[in-house]
Design a protein around this motif. Sequence first.
Motif, PDB file in Angstrom:
ATOM      1  N   UNK A  29    -125.798  11.109  76.216  1.00 37.70           N
ATOM      2  CA  UNK A  29    -125.095  11.696  77.361  1.00 37.70           C
ATOM      3  C   UNK A  29    -123.575  11.530  77.281  1.00 37.70           C
ATOM      4  N   UNK A  30    -123.055  11.083  76.112  1.00 39.57           N
ATOM      5  CA  UNK A  30    -121.614  11.011  75.903  1.00 39.57           C
ATOM      6  C   UNK A  30    -120.953   9.742  76.370  1.00 39.57           C
ATOM      7  N   UNK A  31    -121.719   8.721  76.704  1.00 44.78           N
ATOM      8  CA  UNK A  31    -121.136   7.444  77.098  1.00 44.78           C
ATOM      9  C   UNK A  31    -121.108   6.515  75.888  1.00 44.78           C
ATOM     10  N   UNK A  32    -120.352   5.411  76.010  1.00 44.70           N
ATOM     11  CA  UNK A  32    -120.115   4.510  74.886  1.00 44.70           C
ATOM     12  C   UNK A  32    -120.470   3.078  75.266  1.00 44.70           C
ATOM     13  N   UNK A  33    -120.879   2.301  74.245  1.00 45.06           N
ATOM     14  CA  UNK A  33    -120.983   0.859  74.440  1.00 45.06           C
ATOM     15  C   UNK A  33    -120.579   0.150  73.159  1.00 45.06           C
ATOM     16  N   UNK A  34    -120.159  -1.106  73.315  1.00 42.96           N
ATOM     17  CA  UNK A  34    -119.614  -1.925  72.242  1.00 42.96           C
ATOM     18  C   UNK A  34    -120.698  -2.842  71.707  1.00 42.96           C
ATOM     19  N   UNK A  35    -120.768  -2.970  70.382  1.00 40.04           N
ATOM     20  CA  UNK A  35    -121.716  -3.888  69.761  1.00 40.04           C
ATOM     21  C   UNK A  35    -120.967  -4.779  68.774  1.00 40.04           C
TER      22      UNK A  35
END
Length: 86
Positions: A29-35
């Motif tokens: 859906x075009x969202x981001x998260x950090x790993x």
Amino acid sequence: MRSTKASYAIARLKDRSDNAPYSMVTTADGRFYLVLANGDADPEKLNEPMELDEFVRFVNAQGKQTPKKISKLDVAFEAKLHKKPE
């Protein structure tokens, strides 16, 4: 183009953290998260998926912060502001 802003934020974070293995994941859906990679184990998810601007603010707040550059004139002006009247 949307992810370029996020990619640059990750690159700055890596620079500030001595090239720690951070990366970003983009959801459908075009969202981001950090790993953060943990060697052979699964990467550690550091936040819930966020919109682009919110994600960039989050990444910029991670790691050690770089001090702002100030000139000698700024230091002198600041000293005058805090000088007590005689």
